[in-house]
Design a protein around this motif. Sequence first.
Motif, PDB file in Angstrom:
ATOM      1  N   GLN A 118       0.838  -1.205   0.000  1.00  0.00           N
ATOM      2  CA  GLN A 118       0.000   0.000   0.000  1.00  0.00           C
ATOM      3  C   GLN A 118       0.874   1.257   0.000  1.00  0.00           C
ATOM      4  OE1 GLN A 118      -3.385   0.088  -0.041  1.00  0.00           O
ATOM      5  NE2 GLN A 118      -3.596  -2.124  -0.072  1.00  0.00           N
ATOM      6  N   SER A 119       1.906   1.251   0.848  1.00  0.00           N
ATOM      7  CA  SER A 119       2.813   2.399   0.911  1.00  0.00           C
ATOM      8  C   SER A 119       3.591   2.550  -0.382  1.00  0.00           C
ATOM      9  CB  SER A 119       3.779   2.247   2.093  1.00  0.00           C
ATOM     10  OG  SER A 119       3.075   2.192   3.312  1.00  0.00           O
ATOM     11  N   GLU A 120       4.042   1.432  -0.914  1.00  0.00           N
ATOM     12  CA  GLU A 120       4.818   1.479  -2.156  1.00  0.00           C
ATOM     13  C   GLU A 120       3.969   2.002  -3.312  1.00  0.00           C
ATOM     14  OE1 GLU A 120       6.172  -2.498  -2.546  1.00  0.00           O
ATOM     15  OE2 GLU A 120       7.767  -2.285  -1.048  1.00  0.00           O
ATOM     16  N   ALA A 121       2.711   1.578  -3.357  1.00  0.00           N
ATOM     17  CA  ALA A 121       1.814   2.051  -4.409  1.00  0.00           C
ATOM     18  C   ALA A 121       1.569   3.546  -4.271  1.00  0.00           C
ATOM     19  CB  ALA A 121       0.495   1.288  -4.346  1.00  0.00           C
ATOM     20  N   ALA A 122       1.416   4.023  -3.031  1.00  0.00           N
ATOM     21  CA  ALA A 122       1.199   5.450  -2.807  1.00  0.00           C
ATOM     22  C   ALA A 122       2.418   6.261  -3.238  1.00  0.00           C
ATOM     23  CB  ALA A 122       0.883   5.701  -1.335  1.00  0.00           C
ATOM     24  N   ARG A 123       3.603   5.734  -2.950  1.00  0.00           N
ATOM     25  CA  ARG A 123       4.828   6.433  -3.335  1.00  0.00           C
ATOM     26  C   ARG A 123       4.945   6.533  -4.854  1.00  0.00           C
ATOM     27  NH1 ARG A 123       8.825   6.976   0.561  1.00  0.00           N
ATOM     28  NH2 ARG A 123       7.808   7.235   2.593  1.00  0.00           N
ATOM     29  N   THR A 124       4.580   5.462  -5.528  1.00  0.00           N
ATOM     30  CA  THR A 124       4.673   5.477  -6.993  1.00  0.00           C
ATOM     31  C   THR A 124       3.685   6.474  -7.605  1.00  0.00           C
ATOM     32  OG1 THR A 124       3.098   3.653  -7.199  1.00  0.00           O
ATOM     33  CG2 THR A 124       5.438   3.082  -7.104  1.00  0.00           C
ATOM     34  N   LEU A 125       2.612   6.775  -6.851  1.00  0.00           N
ATOM     35  CA  LEU A 125       1.633   7.759  -7.327  1.00  0.00           C
ATOM     36  C   LEU A 125       2.038   9.196  -6.987  1.00  0.00           C
ATOM     37  CD1 LEU A 125      -1.665   5.892  -6.392  1.00  0.00           C
ATOM     38  CD2 LEU A 125      -0.753   6.248  -8.691  1.00  0.00           C
ATOM     39  N   GLY A 126       3.175   9.329  -6.326  1.00  0.00           N
ATOM     40  CA  GLY A 126       3.688  10.669  -6.030  1.00  0.00           C
ATOM     41  C   GLY A 126       3.398  11.171  -4.638  1.00  0.00           C
ATOM     42  N   PHE A 127       2.839  10.336  -3.756  1.00  0.00           N
ATOM     43  CA  PHE A 127       2.574  10.758  -2.391  1.00  0.00           C
ATOM     44  C   PHE A 127       3.863  10.704  -1.569  1.00  0.00           C
ATOM     45  CE2 PHE A 127      -1.612   9.592  -3.848  1.00  0.00           C
ATOM     46  CZ  PHE A 127      -2.453  10.500  -3.220  1.00  0.00           C
ATOM     47  N   GLY A 128       4.077  11.715  -0.739  1.00  0.00           N
ATOM     48  CA  GLY A 128       5.216  11.714   0.165  1.00  0.00           C
ATOM     49  C   GLY A 128       4.959  10.828   1.375  1.00  0.00           C
ATOM     50  N   ARG A 129       5.938  10.787   2.279  1.00  0.00           N
ATOM     51  CA  ARG A 129       5.815   9.906   3.440  1.00  0.00           C
ATOM     52  C   ARG A 129       4.643  10.292   4.334  1.00  0.00           C
ATOM     53  NH1 ARG A 129      10.544   8.834   7.982  1.00  0.00           N
ATOM     54  NH2 ARG A 129       9.511   7.101   9.038  1.00  0.00           N
ATOM     55  N   ILE A 130       4.533  11.592   4.621  1.00  0.00           N
ATOM     56  CA  ILE A 130       3.449  12.048   5.508  1.00  0.00           C
ATOM     57  C   ILE A 130       2.093  11.837   4.846  1.00  0.00           C
ATOM     58  CG2 ILE A 130       2.428  14.059   6.632  1.00  0.00           C
ATOM     59  CD1 ILE A 130       5.251  15.126   7.060  1.00  0.00           C
ATOM     60  N   ALA A 131       1.989  12.165   3.568  1.00  0.00           N
ATOM     61  CA  ALA A 131       0.728  11.983   2.852  1.00  0.00           C
ATOM     62  C   ALA A 131       0.353  10.508   2.760  1.00  0.00           C
ATOM     63  CB  ALA A 131       0.827  12.582   1.453  1.00  0.00           C
ATOM     64  N   THR A 132       1.349   9.656   2.573  1.00  0.00           N
ATOM     65  CA  THR A 132       1.086   8.211   2.530  1.00  0.00           C
ATOM     66  C   THR A 132       0.519   7.724   3.847  1.00  0.00           C
ATOM     67  OG1 THR A 132       2.863   7.860   0.916  1.00  0.00           O
ATOM     68  CG2 THR A 132       2.140   5.944   2.179  1.00  0.00           C
ATOM     69  N   LEU A 133       1.106   8.182   4.951  1.00  0.00           N
ATOM     70  CA  LEU A 133       0.604   7.801   6.270  1.00  0.00           C
ATOM     71  C   LEU A 133      -0.813   8.346   6.488  1.00  0.00           C
ATOM     72  CD1 LEU A 133       3.785   8.404   8.479  1.00  0.00           C
ATOM     73  CD2 LEU A 133       2.706   6.197   8.003  1.00  0.00           C
ATOM     74  N   ARG A 134      -1.014   9.591   6.080  1.00  0.00           N
ATOM     75  CA  ARG A 134      -2.294  10.257   6.353  1.00  0.00           C
ATOM     76  C   ARG A 134      -3.446   9.661   5.553  1.00  0.00           C
ATOM     77  NH1 ARG A 134      -3.591  16.728   5.388  1.00  0.00           N
ATOM     78  NH2 ARG A 134      -5.808  16.617   5.948  1.00  0.00           N
ATOM     79  N   TYR A 135      -3.214   9.380   4.276  1.00  0.00           N
ATOM     80  CA  TYR A 135      -4.310   8.987   3.394  1.00  0.00           C
ATOM     81  C   TYR A 135      -4.431   7.483   3.179  1.00  0.00           C
ATOM     82  CZ  TYR A 135      -4.567  13.950   2.246  1.00  0.00           C
ATOM     83  OH  TYR A 135      -4.701  15.314   2.322  1.00  0.00           O
ATOM     84  N   PHE A 136      -3.387   6.738   3.483  1.00  0.00           N
ATOM     85  CA  PHE A 136      -3.416   5.307   3.188  1.00  0.00           C
ATOM     86  C   PHE A 136      -3.196   4.438   4.421  1.00  0.00           C
ATOM     87  CE2 PHE A 136      -2.361   7.401  -0.779  1.00  0.00           C
ATOM     88  CZ  PHE A 136      -3.156   6.751  -1.701  1.00  0.00           C
ATOM     89  N   VAL A 137      -2.064   4.636   5.092  1.00  0.00           N
ATOM     90  CA  VAL A 137      -1.670   3.705   6.163  1.00  0.00           C
ATOM     91  C   VAL A 137      -2.538   3.872   7.405  1.00  0.00           C
ATOM     92  CG1 VAL A 137       0.201   2.979   7.684  1.00  0.00           C
ATOM     93  CG2 VAL A 137       0.697   3.596   5.308  1.00  0.00           C
ATOM     94  N   VAL A 138      -2.624   5.104   7.933  1.00  0.00           N
ATOM     95  CA  VAL A 138      -3.359   5.326   9.184  1.00  0.00           C
ATOM     96  C   VAL A 138      -4.849   4.996   9.051  1.00  0.00           C
ATOM     97  CG1 VAL A 138      -4.049   7.049  10.898  1.00  0.00           C
ATOM     98  CG2 VAL A 138      -1.685   6.969  10.095  1.00  0.00           C
ATOM     99  N   PRO A 139      -5.538   5.442   7.987  1.00  0.00           N
ATOM    100  CA  PRO A 139      -6.958   5.066   7.864  1.00  0.00           C
ATOM    101  C   PRO A 139      -7.185   3.566   7.851  1.00  0.00           C
ATOM    102  CG  PRO A 139      -6.455   6.852   6.350  1.00  0.00           C
ATOM    103  CD  PRO A 139      -5.143   6.393   6.908  1.00  0.00           C
ATOM    104  N   GLN A 140      -6.338   2.811   7.132  1.00  0.00           N
ATOM    105  CA  GLN A 140      -6.497   1.356   7.107  1.00  0.00           C
ATOM    106  C   GLN A 140      -6.204   0.755   8.479  1.00  0.00           C
ATOM    107  OE1 GLN A 140      -5.127  -0.886   3.582  1.00  0.00           O
ATOM    108  NE2 GLN A 140      -4.409   1.093   2.810  1.00  0.00           N
TER     109      GLN A 140
END
Length: 218
Positions: A118-140
């Motif tokens: 999930q994090s790797e996919a977010a990074r490939t879409l251009g999300f930074g570390r904080i945005a990845t945590l905020r929109y993908f990791v923490v909600p899940q």
Amino acid sequence: MSLDFTVVPAFLGTIAIGGLWTIVITLLSAAISLAGGIGFALILLYGHPLIRLPVRFVVFLFMGTPLLLQLFMIYYGLSQLGVNLPAFWTGVAGLGLHYAVYNADIIKATIRNVDVGQSEAARTLGFGRIATLRYFVVPQALLNAVPQLGNNMIILLKDSALLSVLGITELVLASQLAISRTFRPFEFYITAAAFYYVINLAMEFALRWVAAKTEEIR
């Protein structure tokens, strides 16, 4: 002396107000515990060592000491240092922080269980570390933690009774006020227990609904 529940109706209004304040305290403390749990979990997992160490100390302190002692430390300790907070907000903050450290443990575990892909996919879409945590990791992680966080909230409801020692008129103190007028402790403690049971049932129903919705989202 036999039981006499005929004295209860005259004080039902007082006890009901205490029950309403118990619900308010529970909701406010639960919000603090959830926000604090997320913050503590993220700091412990990703924070700089200089920030992690104080947070680890706070977690150790709150996990290793009784809630009642923590409430006394916050209420009387802060006033001794010149920080005079209202008893209500001191109690809410103390209760919230106490459960924030337990929620942090749960959230940490669920964050670690989120698929790395999930994090790797977010990074490939251009999300930074904080945005990845905020929109993908923490909600899940929060979706996966709903049952455990819900259990903590129910325990928090029961522990809110300890705030009566600070003079906060929640359900237990409201019952004690009625007892001081009637000298009928058993009748009013049974009434308070019935109020707690009803509130507990409502919370369990709400938590089951939330859990069902999270299953649909997943």
